[in-house]
Design a protein around this motif. Structure first.
Motif, PDB file in Angstrom:
ATOM      1  N   GLY B   9      -6.382   4.743  34.781  1.00 11.73           N
ATOM      2  CA  GLY B   9      -5.110   4.127  35.004  1.00 11.73           C
ATOM      3  C   GLY B   9      -4.500   3.428  33.745  1.00 11.73           C
ATOM      4  O   GLY B   9      -5.180   3.346  32.721  1.00 11.73           O
ATOM      5  N   LEU B  10      -3.318   2.987  33.829  1.00 14.65           N
ATOM      6  CA  LEU B  10      -2.594   2.289  32.789  1.00 14.65           C
ATOM      7  C   LEU B  10      -2.642   0.864  32.837  1.00 14.65           C
ATOM      8  O   LEU B  10      -2.836   0.254  31.845  1.00 14.65           O
ATOM      9  CB  LEU B  10      -1.255   2.866  32.406  1.00 14.65           C
ATOM     10  N   THR B  11      -2.240   0.314  33.992  1.00 15.29           N
ATOM     11  CA  THR B  11      -2.135  -1.006  34.151  1.00 15.29           C
ATOM     12  C   THR B  11      -3.628  -1.783  34.323  1.00 15.29           C
ATOM     13  O   THR B  11      -3.978  -2.690  33.552  1.00 15.29           O
ATOM     14  CB  THR B  11      -1.726  -1.439  35.766  1.00 15.29           C
ATOM     15  N   ARG B  12      -4.514  -0.807  34.775  1.00  8.11           N
ATOM     16  CA  ARG B  12      -5.733  -1.368  34.589  1.00  8.11           C
ATOM     17  C   ARG B  12      -6.651   0.103  34.591  1.00  8.11           C
ATOM     18  O   ARG B  12      -6.658   0.873  35.560  1.00  8.11           O
ATOM     19  CB  ARG B  12      -6.439  -2.057  35.812  1.00  8.11           C
ATOM     20  N   CYS B  13      -7.449   0.239  33.617  1.00  6.42           N
ATOM     21  CA  CYS B  13      -8.567   1.294  33.452  1.00  6.42           C
ATOM     22  C   CYS B  13      -9.757   0.794  33.353  1.00  6.42           C
ATOM     23  O   CYS B  13     -10.162   0.124  32.410  1.00  6.42           O
ATOM     24  CB  CYS B  13      -8.093   2.044  31.955  1.00  6.42           C
ATOM     25  N   GLY B  14     -10.696   1.166  34.469  1.00  7.22           N
ATOM     26  CA  GLY B  14     -12.001   0.675  34.587  1.00  7.22           C
ATOM     27  C   GLY B  14     -12.812   1.763  33.578  1.00  7.22           C
ATOM     28  O   GLY B  14     -12.700   2.758  33.798  1.00  7.22           O
ATOM     29  N   LEU B  15     -13.776   0.912  33.048  1.00 11.13           N
ATOM     30  CA  LEU B  15     -14.592   1.560  32.188  1.00 11.13           C
ATOM     31  C   LEU B  15     -16.207   1.013  32.426  1.00 11.13           C
ATOM     32  O   LEU B  15     -16.210  -0.151  32.336  1.00 11.13           O
ATOM     33  CB  LEU B  15     -14.395   1.271  30.526  1.00 11.13           C
ATOM     34  N   GLY B  16     -17.252   2.075  32.540  1.00 11.60           N
ATOM     35  CA  GLY B  16     -18.301   1.540  32.754  1.00 11.60           C
ATOM     36  C   GLY B  16     -19.514   2.446  32.133  1.00 11.60           C
ATOM     37  O   GLY B  16     -19.381   3.586  32.485  1.00 11.60           O
ATOM     38  N   VAL B  17     -20.448   2.005  31.440  1.00  8.86           N
ATOM     39  CA  VAL B  17     -21.336   2.708  30.635  1.00  8.86           C
ATOM     40  C   VAL B  17     -22.691   2.506  31.564  1.00  8.86           C
ATOM     41  O   VAL B  17     -23.211   1.388  31.459  1.00  8.86           O
ATOM     42  CB  VAL B  17     -21.676   2.599  29.128  1.00  8.86           C
ATOM     43  N   VAL B  33      -9.511  -2.075  30.550  1.00  8.44           N
ATOM     44  CA  VAL B  33      -8.535  -1.959  29.690  1.00  8.44           C
ATOM     45  C   VAL B  33      -7.109  -2.228  30.291  1.00  8.44           C
ATOM     46  O   VAL B  33      -6.628  -1.351  31.277  1.00  8.44           O
ATOM     47  CB  VAL B  33      -8.423  -0.572  28.765  1.00  8.44           C
ATOM     48  N   ARG B  34      -6.324  -2.959  30.259  1.00 11.44           N
ATOM     49  CA  ARG B  34      -5.132  -3.372  30.799  1.00 11.44           C
ATOM     50  C   ARG B  34      -3.850  -3.266  29.773  1.00 11.44           C
ATOM     51  O   ARG B  34      -4.044  -3.721  28.509  1.00 11.44           O
ATOM     52  CB  ARG B  34      -5.250  -4.876  31.222  1.00 11.44           C
ATOM     53  N   THR B  35      -2.789  -2.460  30.127  1.00 13.70           N
ATOM     54  CA  THR B  35      -1.846  -2.644  29.379  1.00 13.70           C
ATOM     55  C   THR B  35      -0.528  -3.037  30.365  1.00 13.70           C
ATOM     56  O   THR B  35      -0.451  -2.722  31.657  1.00 13.70           O
ATOM     57  CB  THR B  35      -1.219  -1.153  28.830  1.00 13.70           C
TER      58      THR B  35
END
Lengths: 170, 170
Positions: B9-17, B33-35
Protein backbone atom coordinates in the motif's frame (compact mmCIF):
# COMPACT_ATOMS: atom_id res chain seq x y z
CA UNK A 1 8.39 21.84 -24.63
CA UNK A 2 9.62 18.26 -24.79
CA UNK A 3 7.30 15.44 -23.69
CA UNK A 4 8.02 11.74 -23.22
CA UNK A 5 4.83 9.77 -23.83
CA UNK A 6 4.66 6.36 -22.21
CA UNK A 7 2.10 3.70 -23.12
CA UNK A 8 2.76 1.59 -20.03
CA UNK A 9 3.12 -2.16 -20.21
CA UNK A 10 5.58 -4.92 -19.45
CA UNK A 11 5.23 -7.09 -22.55
CA UNK A 12 5.42 -3.94 -24.66
CA UNK A 13 5.97 -0.43 -23.29
CA UNK A 14 5.64 2.26 -25.94
CA UNK A 15 7.91 5.30 -25.68
CA UNK A 16 7.69 8.46 -27.76
CA UNK A 17 9.50 11.77 -27.42
CA UNK A 18 7.90 14.80 -29.05
CA UNK A 19 8.98 18.43 -29.15
CA UNK A 20 6.44 21.15 -29.72
CA UNK A 21 3.64 23.29 -28.49
CA UNK A 22 -0.11 23.49 -29.05
CA UNK A 23 -0.79 22.84 -32.74
CA UNK A 24 2.79 21.99 -33.63
CA UNK A 25 4.77 18.86 -32.86
CA UNK A 26 7.84 17.04 -34.16
CA UNK A 27 9.12 13.60 -33.29
CA UNK A 28 12.45 13.24 -31.52
CA UNK A 29 12.45 9.50 -30.83
CA UNK A 30 10.14 6.52 -30.70
CA UNK A 31 10.58 2.96 -29.47
CA UNK A 32 9.18 0.01 -27.63
CA UNK A 33 10.64 -1.74 -24.60
CA UNK A 34 9.75 -5.44 -24.56
CA UNK A 35 10.14 -7.96 -21.77
CA UNK A 36 9.18 -11.65 -22.01
CA UNK A 37 5.70 -12.32 -20.63
CA UNK A 38 6.98 -15.51 -18.97
CA UNK A 39 9.94 -13.69 -17.42
CA UNK A 40 10.48 -13.13 -13.70
CA UNK A 41 8.28 -10.16 -12.68
CA UNK A 42 11.08 -8.48 -10.72
CA UNK A 43 13.55 -8.84 -13.58
CA UNK A 44 11.04 -7.41 -16.05
CA UNK A 45 10.60 -4.32 -13.86
CA UNK A 46 14.36 -3.95 -13.38
CA UNK A 47 14.85 -4.07 -17.17
CA UNK A 48 12.09 -1.52 -17.75
CA UNK A 49 13.56 0.77 -15.07
CA UNK A 50 16.96 0.64 -16.78
CA UNK A 51 15.42 1.46 -20.16
CA UNK A 52 13.33 4.33 -18.79
CA UNK A 53 16.38 5.68 -16.95
CA UNK A 54 18.18 5.65 -20.29
CA UNK A 55 15.40 7.45 -22.17
CA UNK A 56 15.00 10.09 -19.45
CA UNK A 57 18.74 10.76 -19.32
CA UNK A 58 19.15 10.81 -23.09
CA UNK A 59 16.16 12.96 -24.02
CA UNK A 60 15.64 14.99 -20.79
CA UNK A 61 11.88 15.58 -21.26
CA UNK A 62 10.23 18.36 -19.27
CA UNK A 63 7.12 16.27 -18.72
CA UNK A 64 6.24 12.59 -18.84
CA UNK A 65 2.73 11.78 -20.11
CA UNK A 66 1.39 8.34 -19.18
CA UNK A 67 -1.80 6.61 -20.23
CA UNK A 68 -4.22 6.34 -17.33
CA UNK A 69 -5.37 2.75 -17.03
CA UNK A 70 -8.69 1.68 -15.60
CA UNK A 71 -9.18 -1.37 -13.45
CA UNK A 72 -12.27 -2.60 -15.28
CA UNK A 73 -10.42 -4.36 -18.09
CA UNK A 74 -8.38 -7.60 -18.03
CA UNK A 75 -7.14 -8.18 -14.47
CA UNK A 76 -3.65 -9.50 -15.25
CA UNK A 77 -2.84 -6.86 -17.84
CA UNK A 78 -4.16 -4.11 -15.52
CA UNK A 79 -1.73 -5.26 -12.84
CA UNK A 80 1.34 -5.44 -15.09
CA UNK A 81 0.37 -2.10 -16.61
CA UNK A 82 0.12 -0.60 -13.12
CA UNK A 83 3.55 -2.04 -12.29
CA UNK A 84 5.02 -0.42 -15.41
CA UNK A 85 3.30 2.86 -14.48
CA UNK A 86 4.93 2.70 -11.04
CA UNK A 87 8.36 2.45 -12.69
CA UNK A 88 7.52 5.48 -14.83
CA UNK A 89 6.51 7.44 -11.70
CA UNK A 90 9.63 6.31 -9.86
CA UNK A 91 12.19 7.06 -12.56
CA UNK A 92 10.66 10.41 -13.52
CA UNK A 93 10.17 11.31 -9.84
CA UNK A 94 13.85 10.79 -9.10
CA UNK A 95 14.65 13.41 -11.74
CA UNK A 96 11.99 15.84 -10.55
CA UNK A 97 10.12 15.46 -13.85
CA UNK A 98 6.33 15.81 -13.43
CA UNK A 99 4.18 12.90 -14.58
CA UNK A 100 0.73 13.61 -15.97
CA UNK A 101 -1.96 11.12 -16.89
CA UNK A 102 -4.28 11.19 -19.87
CA UNK A 103 -7.11 8.76 -20.51
CA UNK A 104 -7.28 6.84 -23.80
CA UNK A 105 -10.38 8.89 -24.70
CA UNK A 106 -8.53 12.17 -24.13
CA UNK A 107 -5.63 10.99 -26.27
CA UNK A 108 -7.87 9.85 -29.14
CA UNK A 109 -9.87 13.08 -29.00
CA UNK A 110 -6.76 15.26 -28.99
CA UNK A 111 -5.17 13.48 -31.95
CA UNK A 112 -8.14 12.50 -34.15
CA UNK A 113 -10.91 14.80 -32.99
CA UNK A 114 -13.02 11.94 -31.64
CA UNK A 115 -12.67 9.93 -28.44
CA UNK A 116 -13.99 6.85 -30.22
CA UNK A 117 -11.24 6.59 -32.86
CA UNK A 118 -9.69 3.15 -33.41
CA UNK A 119 -5.99 2.31 -33.29
CA UNK A 120 -5.57 2.65 -37.07
CA UNK A 121 -7.04 6.18 -37.04
CA UNK A 122 -4.75 7.19 -34.17
CA UNK A 123 -1.70 5.84 -36.01
CA UNK A 124 -2.73 7.62 -39.23
CA UNK A 125 -3.18 10.98 -37.47
CA UNK A 126 0.07 10.62 -35.48
CA UNK A 127 1.93 9.93 -38.73
CA UNK A 128 0.34 12.99 -40.36
CA UNK A 129 0.79 15.37 -37.40
CA UNK A 130 4.45 14.46 -36.98
CA UNK A 131 5.00 14.44 -40.78
CA UNK A 132 6.54 10.95 -40.64
CA UNK A 133 7.44 9.13 -43.85
CA UNK A 134 6.04 5.89 -42.45
CA UNK A 135 3.62 4.93 -39.69
CA UNK A 136 5.21 4.12 -36.31
CA UNK A 137 4.93 0.40 -35.45
CA UNK A 138 3.80 -1.33 -33.29
CA UNK A 139 0.60 0.39 -32.08
CA UNK A 140 2.18 0.93 -28.64
CA UNK A 141 4.81 3.17 -30.22
CA UNK A 142 2.15 5.20 -32.04
CA UNK A 143 0.14 5.41 -28.80
CA UNK A 144 3.14 6.77 -26.91
CA UNK A 145 3.60 9.49 -29.55
CA UNK A 146 -0.15 10.22 -29.41
CA UNK A 147 0.11 10.64 -25.63
CA UNK A 148 2.93 13.14 -26.00
CA UNK A 149 1.00 15.08 -28.69
CA UNK A 150 -2.11 15.01 -26.49
CA UNK A 151 -0.15 16.49 -23.63
CA UNK A 152 1.31 19.26 -25.77
CA UNK A 153 -2.08 20.20 -27.21
CA UNK A 154 -4.06 19.88 -24.00
CA UNK A 155 -1.23 21.47 -22.03
CA UNK A 156 -1.75 24.87 -23.58
CA UNK A 157 -5.48 24.78 -22.78
CA UNK A 158 -4.88 23.44 -19.25
CA UNK A 159 -2.27 26.07 -18.51
CA UNK A 160 -4.77 28.78 -19.48
CA UNK A 161 -7.46 27.23 -17.26
CA UNK A 162 -5.02 26.88 -14.35
CA UNK A 163 -4.05 30.53 -14.71
CA UNK A 164 -7.73 31.53 -14.74
CA UNK A 165 -8.47 29.32 -11.70
CA UNK A 166 -5.55 30.81 -9.78
CA UNK A 167 -6.60 34.32 -10.73
CA UNK A 168 -10.13 33.49 -9.58
CA UNK A 169 -8.95 32.08 -6.27
CA UNK A 170 -7.14 35.24 -5.34
CA UNK B 1 14.02 -19.49 6.93
CA UNK B 2 13.46 -15.74 7.16
CA UNK B 3 10.49 -14.16 5.38
CA UNK B 4 9.59 -10.51 4.89
CA UNK B 5 5.83 -10.18 4.60
CA UNK B 6 4.57 -7.09 2.78
CA UNK B 7 0.98 -5.88 2.90
CA UNK B 8 1.38 -3.51 -0.05
CA UNK B 9 0.00 0.00 0.00
CA UNK B 10 1.10 3.59 -0.30
CA UNK B 11 -0.89 5.22 2.49
CA UNK B 12 0.14 2.35 4.76
CA UNK B 13 2.48 -0.47 3.76
CA UNK B 14 2.72 -3.20 6.41
CA UNK B 15 6.09 -4.92 6.87
CA UNK B 16 6.77 -7.95 9.03
CA UNK B 17 9.89 -10.11 9.31
CA UNK B 18 9.44 -13.62 10.67
CA UNK B 19 11.94 -16.43 11.25
CA UNK B 20 10.78 -20.01 11.35
CA UNK B 21 9.62 -23.09 9.59
CA UNK B 22 6.32 -24.96 9.23
CA UNK B 23 4.55 -24.88 12.58
CA UNK B 24 7.04 -22.57 14.29
CA UNK B 25 7.56 -18.85 13.82
CA UNK B 26 9.10 -15.96 15.73
CA UNK B 27 8.92 -12.26 15.00
CA UNK B 28 12.08 -10.39 14.07
CA UNK B 29 10.60 -6.99 13.20
CA UNK B 30 7.34 -5.30 12.34
CA UNK B 31 6.47 -1.86 11.05
CA UNK B 32 4.40 0.30 8.77
CA UNK B 33 5.63 2.68 6.09
CA UNK B 34 3.26 5.60 5.62
CA UNK B 35 3.16 8.19 2.87
CA UNK B 36 0.67 11.06 2.67
CA UNK B 37 -2.32 10.22 0.46
CA UNK B 38 -2.20 13.74 -1.02
CA UNK B 39 1.54 13.47 -1.72
CA UNK B 40 3.15 13.42 -5.15
CA UNK B 41 2.77 9.86 -6.51
CA UNK B 42 6.40 9.68 -7.62
CA UNK B 43 7.70 10.92 -4.28
CA UNK B 44 5.55 8.40 -2.42
CA UNK B 45 7.06 5.56 -4.46
CA UNK B 46 10.59 6.90 -4.00
CA UNK B 47 10.06 7.01 -0.22
CA UNK B 48 8.64 3.48 -0.18
CA UNK B 49 11.56 2.23 -2.28
CA UNK B 50 14.04 3.73 0.18
CA UNK B 51 12.24 2.14 3.14
CA UNK B 52 12.03 -1.28 1.46
CA UNK B 53 15.71 -1.05 0.51
CA UNK B 54 16.45 -0.42 4.18
CA UNK B 55 14.39 -3.37 5.42
CA UNK B 56 15.85 -5.76 2.84
CA UNK B 57 19.42 -4.71 3.67
CA UNK B 58 18.89 -4.80 7.43
CA UNK B 59 17.00 -8.09 7.70
CA UNK B 60 18.22 -9.95 4.56
CA UNK B 61 15.11 -12.14 4.14
CA UNK B 62 15.38 -15.25 1.98
CA UNK B 63 11.90 -14.72 0.58
CA UNK B 64 9.50 -11.79 0.26
CA UNK B 65 5.80 -12.68 0.59
CA UNK B 66 3.36 -10.13 -0.84
CA UNK B 67 -0.42 -10.04 -0.70
CA UNK B 68 -1.93 -10.69 -4.10
CA UNK B 69 -4.41 -7.96 -4.88
CA UNK B 70 -7.41 -8.36 -7.14
CA UNK B 71 -8.64 -5.71 -9.50
CA UNK B 72 -12.31 -6.06 -8.56
CA UNK B 73 -12.17 -3.81 -5.49
CA UNK B 74 -11.81 -0.02 -5.24
CA UNK B 75 -10.12 1.25 -8.41
CA UNK B 76 -7.86 3.90 -6.88
CA UNK B 77 -6.64 1.73 -4.03
CA UNK B 78 -6.02 -1.17 -6.42
CA UNK B 79 -3.78 1.08 -8.49
CA UNK B 80 -1.74 2.45 -5.59
CA UNK B 81 -1.49 -1.06 -4.15
CA UNK B 82 -0.21 -2.32 -7.51
CA UNK B 83 2.32 0.53 -7.57
CA UNK B 84 3.57 -0.47 -4.10
CA UNK B 85 3.74 -4.10 -5.23
CA UNK B 86 5.92 -3.06 -8.17
CA UNK B 87 8.37 -1.43 -5.76
CA UNK B 88 8.47 -4.64 -3.71
CA UNK B 89 9.20 -6.65 -6.88
CA UNK B 90 11.85 -4.17 -7.97
CA UNK B 91 13.75 -3.88 -4.69
CA UNK B 92 13.67 -7.61 -3.94
CA UNK B 93 14.52 -8.45 -7.57
CA UNK B 94 17.66 -6.30 -7.42
CA UNK B 95 18.88 -8.47 -4.52
CA UNK B 96 17.90 -11.75 -6.19
CA UNK B 97 15.32 -12.40 -3.46
CA UNK B 98 12.30 -14.35 -4.76
CA UNK B 99 8.89 -12.74 -4.35
CA UNK B 100 5.88 -14.98 -3.79
CA UNK B 101 2.24 -13.96 -3.71
CA UNK B 102 -0.47 -15.20 -1.39
CA UNK B 103 -4.14 -14.30 -1.59
CA UNK B 104 -5.93 -12.83 1.46
CA UNK B 105 -7.93 -16.07 1.69
CA UNK B 106 -4.77 -18.18 1.78
CA UNK B 107 -3.28 -15.97 4.47
CA UNK B 108 -6.40 -16.08 6.65
CA UNK B 109 -6.71 -19.86 6.23
CA UNK B 110 -3.05 -20.44 7.08
CA UNK B 111 -3.17 -18.32 10.22
CA UNK B 112 -6.69 -18.85 11.59
CA UNK B 113 -7.84 -22.07 9.92
CA UNK B 114 -10.58 -20.35 7.93
CA UNK B 115 -10.37 -18.22 4.80
CA UNK B 116 -13.29 -16.13 6.04
CA UNK B 117 -11.67 -14.85 9.24
CA UNK B 118 -11.98 -11.12 9.95
CA UNK B 119 -9.10 -8.73 10.70
CA UNK B 120 -9.51 -9.07 14.48
CA UNK B 121 -9.22 -12.87 14.31
CA UNK B 122 -6.10 -12.62 12.14
CA UNK B 123 -4.50 -10.19 14.58
CA UNK B 124 -5.39 -12.42 17.55
CA UNK B 125 -3.88 -15.52 15.93
CA UNK B 126 -0.74 -13.66 14.77
CA UNK B 127 -0.24 -12.41 18.33
CA UNK B 128 -0.66 -15.95 19.69
CA UNK B 129 1.49 -17.72 17.06
CA UNK B 130 4.37 -15.28 17.50
CA UNK B 131 3.90 -15.22 21.33
CA UNK B 132 3.76 -11.42 21.34
CA UNK B 133 2.94 -9.58 24.56
CA UNK B 134 0.66 -7.20 22.69
CA UNK B 135 -1.17 -7.25 19.37
CA UNK B 136 0.66 -5.63 16.45
CA UNK B 137 -0.97 -2.38 15.32
CA UNK B 138 -2.21 -1.20 12.86
CA UNK B 139 -3.93 -4.06 11.02
CA UNK B 140 -1.50 -3.65 8.10
CA UNK B 141 1.39 -4.61 10.40
CA UNK B 142 -0.48 -7.70 11.63
CA UNK B 143 -1.35 -8.59 8.01
CA UNK B 144 2.31 -8.38 7.00
CA UNK B 145 3.26 -10.78 9.81
CA UNK B 146 0.36 -13.06 8.83
CA UNK B 147 1.70 -13.11 5.24
CA UNK B 148 5.15 -14.14 6.44
CA UNK B 149 3.67 -16.89 8.67
CA UNK B 150 1.47 -18.04 5.79
CA UNK B 151 4.51 -18.36 3.58
CA UNK B 152 6.48 -20.34 6.16
CA UNK B 153 3.61 -22.75 6.76
CA UNK B 154 2.54 -23.13 3.17
CA UNK B 155 6.17 -23.17 2.05
CA UNK B 156 6.83 -26.56 3.60
CA UNK B 157 3.83 -28.08 1.82
CA UNK B 158 4.61 -26.33 -1.48
CA UNK B 159 8.26 -27.44 -1.40
CA UNK B 160 7.12 -31.05 -1.03
CA UNK B 161 4.68 -30.70 -3.93
CA UNK B 162 7.35 -29.05 -6.12
CA UNK B 163 9.77 -31.87 -5.37
CA UNK B 164 7.08 -34.42 -6.28
CA UNK B 165 6.22 -32.56 -9.50
CA UNK B 166 9.88 -32.38 -10.53
CA UNK B 167 10.36 -36.09 -9.75
CA UNK B 168 7.25 -36.85 -11.83
CA UNK B 169 8.47 -34.75 -14.76
CA UNK B 170 11.70 -36.71 -15.06
Amino acid sequence: MRVLGIDPGLTRCGLGVVDGRAGRASMVAVGVVRTPSDGDPGERLIFLERELDGWLDRFTPEVVAVERVFADSNVTSVMTTAHATAIALLTAGKRGIPVVFHTPTEVKAAVTGTGRADKAQVTTMVTRILKLTEAPRPADAADALALAICHLWRGAATARLDALAKAGAR
